[in-house]
Write a protein that holds these residues in place. Sequence first.
Motif, mmCIF file in Angstrom:
data_model
loop_
_atom_site.group_PDB
_atom_site.id
_atom_site.type_symbol
_atom_site.label_atom_id
_atom_site.label_comp_id
_atom_site.label_asym_id
_atom_site.label_seq_id
_atom_site.Cartn_x
_atom_site.Cartn_y
_atom_site.Cartn_z
ATOM 1 N N ARG A 211 0.758 -1.425 0.493
ATOM 2 C CA ARG A 211 0.003 0.302 0.086
ATOM 3 C C ARG A 211 0.675 1.967 -0.151
ATOM 4 N NH1 ARG A 211 -2.891 -0.838 4.971
ATOM 5 N NH2 ARG A 211 -1.181 0.801 5.991
ATOM 6 N N GLU A 212 2.078 1.313 0.601
ATOM 7 C CA GLU A 212 2.677 2.299 0.562
ATOM 8 C C GLU A 212 3.778 2.504 -0.769
ATOM 9 O OE1 GLU A 212 5.018 1.367 3.847
ATOM 10 O OE2 GLU A 212 4.240 1.663 4.850
ATOM 11 N N MET A 213 3.607 1.518 -1.444
ATOM 12 C CA MET A 213 4.308 1.980 -2.524
ATOM 13 C C MET A 213 3.680 1.649 -3.269
ATOM 14 S SD MET A 213 7.656 -1.346 -2.108
ATOM 15 C CE MET A 213 8.520 -0.859 -3.129
ATOM 16 N N ARG A 214 2.547 1.694 -3.190
ATOM 17 C CA ARG A 214 0.903 1.942 -4.363
ATOM 18 C C ARG A 214 0.685 1.320 -5.382
ATOM 19 N NH1 ARG A 214 1.162 8.920 -4.701
ATOM 20 N NH2 ARG A 214 0.958 9.085 -2.279
ATOM 21 N N LEU A 215 1.154 -0.334 -4.891
ATOM 22 C CA LEU A 215 0.990 -1.274 -6.047
ATOM 23 C C LEU A 215 -0.236 -1.565 -5.886
ATOM 24 C CD1 LEU A 215 3.449 -3.871 -4.730
ATOM 25 C CD2 LEU A 215 3.357 -3.155 -6.564
ATOM 26 N N LEU A 216 -0.890 -1.387 -6.975
ATOM 27 C CA LEU A 216 -2.755 -1.935 -7.769
ATOM 28 C C LEU A 216 -2.932 -3.373 -7.322
ATOM 29 C CD1 LEU A 216 -2.598 0.561 -11.045
ATOM 30 C CD2 LEU A 216 -3.470 0.976 -8.657
ATOM 31 N N HIS A 217 -4.050 -3.824 -6.859
ATOM 32 C CA HIS A 217 -4.941 -4.654 -6.392
ATOM 33 C C HIS A 217 -3.277 -6.109 -6.185
ATOM 34 C CE1 HIS A 217 -7.016 -3.984 -9.778
ATOM 35 N NE2 HIS A 217 -6.260 -3.535 -10.358
ATOM 36 N N TYR A 218 -3.084 -5.607 -4.856
ATOM 37 C CA TYR A 218 -2.255 -6.328 -4.102
ATOM 38 C C TYR A 218 -2.809 -6.972 -3.257
ATOM 39 C CZ TYR A 218 -3.039 -2.709 -0.437
ATOM 40 O OH TYR A 218 -3.623 -1.960 0.345
ATOM 41 N N ALA A 219 -3.746 -6.660 -2.670
ATOM 42 C CA ALA A 219 -5.135 -7.278 -1.345
ATOM 43 C C ALA A 219 -5.410 -8.840 -1.903
ATOM 44 C CB ALA A 219 -6.717 -6.912 -1.120
ATOM 45 N N MET A 220 -5.249 -8.863 -3.551
ATOM 46 C CA MET A 220 -5.898 -10.260 -3.932
ATOM 47 C C MET A 220 -4.784 -11.440 -4.528
ATOM 48 S SD MET A 220 -7.427 -9.622 -7.167
ATOM 49 C CE MET A 220 -7.927 -7.773 -7.604
ATOM 50 N N ASP A 221 -3.311 -10.423 -3.976
ATOM 51 C CA ASP A 221 -2.486 -11.669 -4.480
ATOM 52 C C ASP A 221 -2.152 -12.388 -3.203
ATOM 53 O OD1 ASP A 221 -2.194 -10.412 -6.803
ATOM 54 O OD2 ASP A 221 -0.089 -9.175 -5.935
ATOM 55 N N THR A 222 -0.829 -13.745 -3.588
ATOM 56 C CA THR A 222 -1.089 -14.361 -2.503
ATOM 57 C C THR A 222 0.476 -14.397 -1.495
ATOM 58 O OG1 THR A 222 0.003 -15.911 -3.845
ATOM 59 C CG2 THR A 222 -1.557 -16.290 -3.401
ATOM 60 N N ARG A 223 0.994 -14.749 -1.231
ATOM 61 C CA ARG A 223 2.454 -14.150 -0.606
ATOM 62 C C ARG A 223 3.694 -14.364 -1.556
ATOM 63 N NH1 ARG A 223 4.629 -13.286 4.221
ATOM 64 N NH2 ARG A 223 6.814 -13.977 4.403
ATOM 65 N N THR A 224 3.132 -14.993 -2.118
ATOM 66 C CA THR A 224 4.348 -15.622 -3.553
ATOM 67 C C THR A 224 4.468 -14.956 -4.343
ATOM 68 O OG1 THR A 224 4.233 -18.017 -2.460
ATOM 69 C CG2 THR A 224 5.174 -17.099 -5.228
ATOM 70 N N ARG A 225 3.634 -14.123 -4.846
ATOM 71 C CA ARG A 225 3.045 -13.442 -5.902
ATOM 72 C C ARG A 225 3.310 -11.677 -5.340
ATOM 73 N NH1 ARG A 225 3.612 -10.983 -10.880
ATOM 74 N NH2 ARG A 225 1.375 -10.205 -11.466
ATOM 75 N N LEU A 226 2.624 -11.972 -4.454
ATOM 76 C CA LEU A 226 3.172 -10.130 -3.681
ATOM 77 C C LEU A 226 4.545 -9.978 -3.797
ATOM 78 C CD1 LEU A 226 1.765 -8.138 -2.463
ATOM 79 C CD2 LEU A 226 1.383 -8.878 -0.283
ATOM 80 N N ASN A 227 5.199 -11.227 -2.973
ATOM 81 C CA ASN A 227 6.379 -11.456 -2.474
ATOM 82 C C ASN A 227 7.306 -10.705 -3.864
ATOM 83 O OD1 ASN A 227 9.449 -11.409 -1.405
ATOM 84 N ND2 ASN A 227 9.310 -13.281 -1.410
ATOM 85 N N SER A 228 7.275 -11.223 -5.103
ATOM 86 C CA SER A 228 7.977 -11.213 -5.773
ATOM 87 C C SER A 228 7.709 -9.664 -6.580
ATOM 88 C CB SER A 228 7.330 -12.221 -7.357
ATOM 89 O OG SER A 228 6.006 -11.838 -7.746
ATOM 90 N N ARG A 229 6.064 -9.079 -6.658
ATOM 91 C CA ARG A 229 5.856 -8.216 -7.226
ATOM 92 C C ARG A 229 6.342 -7.093 -6.061
ATOM 93 N NH1 ARG A 229 -0.066 -7.412 -7.443
ATOM 94 N NH2 ARG A 229 0.683 -5.266 -8.423
ATOM 95 N N LEU A 230 7.110 -7.581 -5.174
ATOM 96 C CA LEU A 230 7.324 -5.932 -4.131
ATOM 97 C C LEU A 230 8.579 -5.981 -4.458
ATOM 98 C CD1 LEU A 230 5.828 -6.426 -0.938
ATOM 99 C CD2 LEU A 230 5.537 -4.752 -1.983
ATOM 100 N N LEU A 231 9.220 -7.015 -4.696
ATOM 101 C CA LEU A 231 10.448 -7.572 -4.944
ATOM 102 C C LEU A 231 11.172 -6.441 -6.131
ATOM 103 C CD1 LEU A 231 11.808 -11.219 -3.943
ATOM 104 C CD2 LEU A 231 13.113 -9.285 -3.317
#
Length: 112
Positions: free
Chosen positions: A83-103
């Motif tokens: 949320r701080e990094m303003r990623l879109l649609h992060y709430a529906m991501d799994t941990r693995t997917r969110l991890n890769s997007r954040l990286l």
Amino acid sequence: MSAQRPDHSEQRRLHPLPRGLVELYGLIAVLVVLIPEWIADGTINFGQINGVDSLPMRARAWRTLPELRLASMNLSEMRNLAREMRLLHYAMDTRTRLNSRLLRRLRRRNAL
């Protein structure tokens, strides 16, 4: 003169250990295993007021490598970071997917 063989169908009797010996083994188990574990846990958590934080990450690698920082976060902390990094649609991501997007985002941000 044939030796008598024991019948396999009859149940073999086991000689139980005396009750005092079983209690002694239990006491030894507590002294050898549980008490050092309690001491170690108390030492690790010593000085933590709220008890929520785990071991402090003092190593430089934990502060600088995004992979280690993300690995130490739980899913709600990762979502807060997204949320701080303003990623879109992060709430529906799994941990693995969110991890890769954040990286990807962190690497892109550090590359600038």
